[in-house]
Scaffold this active site. Structure first.
Site, short mmCIF file in Angstrom:
data_model
loop_
_atom_site.label_atom_id
_atom_site.label_comp_id
_atom_site.label_asym_id
_atom_site.label_seq_id
_atom_site.Cartn_x
_atom_site.Cartn_y
_atom_site.Cartn_z
N ARG A 151 0.83 -1.22 0.00
CA ARG A 151 0.00 0.00 0.00
C ARG A 151 0.86 1.27 0.00
O ARG A 151 0.50 2.28 0.61
CB ARG A 151 -0.95 0.04 1.21
CG ARG A 151 -1.83 -1.17 1.38
CD ARG A 151 -2.97 -1.21 0.37
NE ARG A 151 -3.93 -2.22 0.74
CZ ARG A 151 -3.90 -3.48 0.29
NH1 ARG A 151 -2.96 -3.86 -0.57
NH2 ARG A 151 -4.82 -4.34 0.67
N SER A 225 -11.00 0.77 3.81
CA SER A 225 -10.18 0.42 4.98
C SER A 225 -9.61 1.71 5.56
O SER A 225 -8.93 2.45 4.86
CB SER A 225 -9.00 -0.47 4.58
OG SER A 225 -9.46 -1.61 3.94
N GLU A 321 -4.89 4.52 6.65
CA GLU A 321 -4.65 4.27 5.23
C GLU A 321 -4.98 5.46 4.33
O GLU A 321 -4.18 5.82 3.47
CB GLU A 321 -5.42 3.03 4.76
CG GLU A 321 -4.96 2.58 3.39
CD GLU A 321 -5.95 1.69 2.68
OE1 GLU A 321 -7.01 2.20 2.26
OE2 GLU A 321 -5.67 0.50 2.55
P1 NAP Z 1 -10.50 -10.49 5.17
O1 NAP Z 1 -10.84 -11.40 4.07
O2 NAP Z 1 -11.38 -10.43 6.39
O3 NAP Z 1 -9.00 -10.76 5.65
C1 NAP Z 1 -8.39 -9.90 6.60
C2 NAP Z 1 -7.01 -9.51 6.10
O4 NAP Z 1 -6.23 -10.68 6.01
C3 NAP Z 1 -7.02 -8.87 4.75
O5 NAP Z 1 -6.88 -7.50 4.90
C4 NAP Z 1 -5.92 -9.54 3.97
O6 NAP Z 1 -4.81 -8.69 3.73
C5 NAP Z 1 -5.45 -10.67 4.85
N1 NAP Z 1 -5.63 -11.94 4.13
C6 NAP Z 1 -6.75 -12.69 4.05
N2 NAP Z 1 -6.51 -13.80 3.33
C7 NAP Z 1 -5.22 -13.75 2.95
C8 NAP Z 1 -4.38 -14.60 2.18
N3 NAP Z 1 -4.85 -15.75 1.67
N4 NAP Z 1 -3.11 -14.23 1.97
C9 NAP Z 1 -2.65 -13.07 2.46
N5 NAP Z 1 -3.38 -12.22 3.21
C10 NAP Z 1 -4.66 -12.56 3.44
O7 NAP Z 1 -10.30 -9.01 4.59
P2 NAP Z 1 -11.33 -7.87 4.24
O8 NAP Z 1 -11.08 -6.73 5.17
O9 NAP Z 1 -12.72 -8.40 4.06
O10 NAP Z 1 -10.78 -7.44 2.83
C11 NAP Z 1 -10.73 -8.33 1.74
C12 NAP Z 1 -9.78 -7.78 0.70
O11 NAP Z 1 -10.26 -6.53 0.18
C13 NAP Z 1 -8.41 -7.52 1.26
O12 NAP Z 1 -7.45 -7.87 0.30
C14 NAP Z 1 -8.41 -6.03 1.50
O13 NAP Z 1 -7.13 -5.46 1.41
C15 NAP Z 1 -9.29 -5.52 0.40
N6 NAP Z 1 -9.94 -4.28 0.82
C16 NAP Z 1 -9.29 -3.11 0.65
C17 NAP Z 1 -9.91 -1.94 1.07
C18 NAP Z 1 -9.26 -0.61 0.93
O14 NAP Z 1 -9.88 0.39 1.20
N7 NAP Z 1 -8.00 -0.55 0.59
C19 NAP Z 1 -11.16 -1.97 1.63
C20 NAP Z 1 -11.76 -3.19 1.81
C21 NAP Z 1 -11.15 -4.35 1.39
P3 NAP Z 1 -4.69 -7.68 2.48
O15 NAP Z 1 -5.47 -6.50 2.86
O16 NAP Z 1 -3.22 -7.41 2.42
O17 NAP Z 1 -5.20 -8.38 1.28
#
Ligand code: NAP
Length: 326
Positions: A151, A225, A321
């Protein structure tokens, strides 16, 4: 977040000569410039911004090269990110389909190296074309020169505010998406007995998951996020595991580990609660929704409470973020 004061000047730019003209005029008046894409990942202070907001609306979509296995596309920085993702998925291309329905514009993607569901935009970026507001020249950055991290890029760290991103060139692939997928995506595919993967199926999965889990910013003001995931060294993880044996973690491959900040926040007990008018989203504690806060100060107070609670429990300092405009 629907918080914060006004900008002194606001301008929409649709081509390079407008970018240049605006930047030179701002410079002559010694006014700071802030480039806005969609605005959903930006937090504004109550006193507003005593400078020029440049709303980037530079368009363009050009296929530069068709290889046997890949396609190179140059896209204007002001194009809506998800329109671009949809178009490449419609072309059957792999590389950014897991980044579906992320709000904002193409130019914002390299700034924070957007990532979701296992894909990071830096994996597909060839180059970033910019206008240098200091030297009044054009500058093209290779992928390496952008210094992408988790990020992160130079555009939000060492060179924050210096360059106006004009266009981004991507290389996307004609090969199908490859597992392993994030659990939520794999669950979606398994429920539908999908075993031959296409970019469209991954996009459909991500749209379904995100729609269910994330509040629509146009209805419930939020910046996605609000915190970055925590990155800790292996010895820190070992320490944490003594008290929290089930702490979720992912190996970053460089001796560090990612711990989901949503989980850390949840453990402090604030998930679903309202702090200073800001609700910690009940489906994802990483997301803060402006429910009844009237000022940036309310948001800052809620943020501080969450950061302090996480630090008190885990001795981890979590970071915001969204970019902050002040
Ligand atoms: P989640 O599925 O509840 O998982 C929690 C965190 O664990 C995620 O943030 C993800 O990191 C990490 N994770 C889960 N599975 C993984 C794997 N197989 N390998 C590596 N890391 C893993 O997460 P969530 O909050 O619902 O979000 C799902 C995805 O959408 C994530 O990738 C998240 O970054 C993305 N997202 C981004 C934003 C934003 O505003 N930037 C908002 C919502 C969701 P990572 O975040 O590094 O992937």
């Amino acid at each position: 977040m629907q918080l914060g004061g006004n900008a002194r000047f606001f301008a929409v730019v649709q081509n390079l000569s407008e970018v240049r003209d605006l930047c030179l005029r701002a410079k002559a008046k010694q006014l700071p410039i802030f480039v806005l894409g969609g605005g959903s990942n930006t937090v504004v202070h109550d006193e507003g911004f005593n400078g020029v907001i440049l709303k980037n609306e530079l368009t363009g979509f050009e296929v530069k090269n068709q290889g046997e296995f890949d396609t190179t596309i140059r896209v204007g920085a002001g194009e809506i990110w998800d329109n671009f993702v949809k178009r490449t998925v419609d072309m059957g291309l792999t590389g950014i389909e897991a980044l579906s329905v992320i709000p904002g514009c193409v130019g914002g993607a390299p700034v924070q190296n957007v990532g979701a569901y296992g894909q990071e935009v830096s994996e597909t970026i060839i180059s970033v074309e910019t206008y240098d507001t200091i030297t009044d020249t054009l500058a093209t950055f290779t992928n390496e020169e952008c210094k992408f991290g988790y990020r992160e890029s130079i555009f939000r760290s060492s060179e924050l505010g210096r360059y106006v991103i004009l266009a981004v060139t991507f290389k996307l692939y004609k090969t199908p998406p490859q597992p392993p997928f994030y659990k939520a995506v794999q669950d979606y595919l398994d429920e539908r007995s999908i075993t031959a993967y296409t970019p469209q199926q991954i996009r459909d999965a991500v749209i379904a998951i995100r729609t269910d889990k994330l509040p629509d910013p146009t209805i419930q003001p939020n910046a996605g996020s609000f915190f970055k995931n925590a990155i800790v060294d292996d010895w820190q993880l070992t320490e944490l595991k003594k008290n929290y044996p089930d702490i979720p973690n992912y190996d970053m491959g460089d001796g560090s580990f990612k711990i989901p900040t949503g989980w850390l926040i949840e453990q402090t007990g604030v998930k679903g609660t309202v702090l200073h008018g800001i609700r910690v989203h009940d489906k994802n504690a990483l997301v803060l929704i402006n429910e009844s806060a009237g000022t940036y100060a309310n948001l800052a107070a809620a943020r501080q409470e969450i950061i302090t609670a996480v630090r008190a429990k885990f001795n981890i300092s979590i970071e915001q973020e969204p970019l902050e405009l002040k």
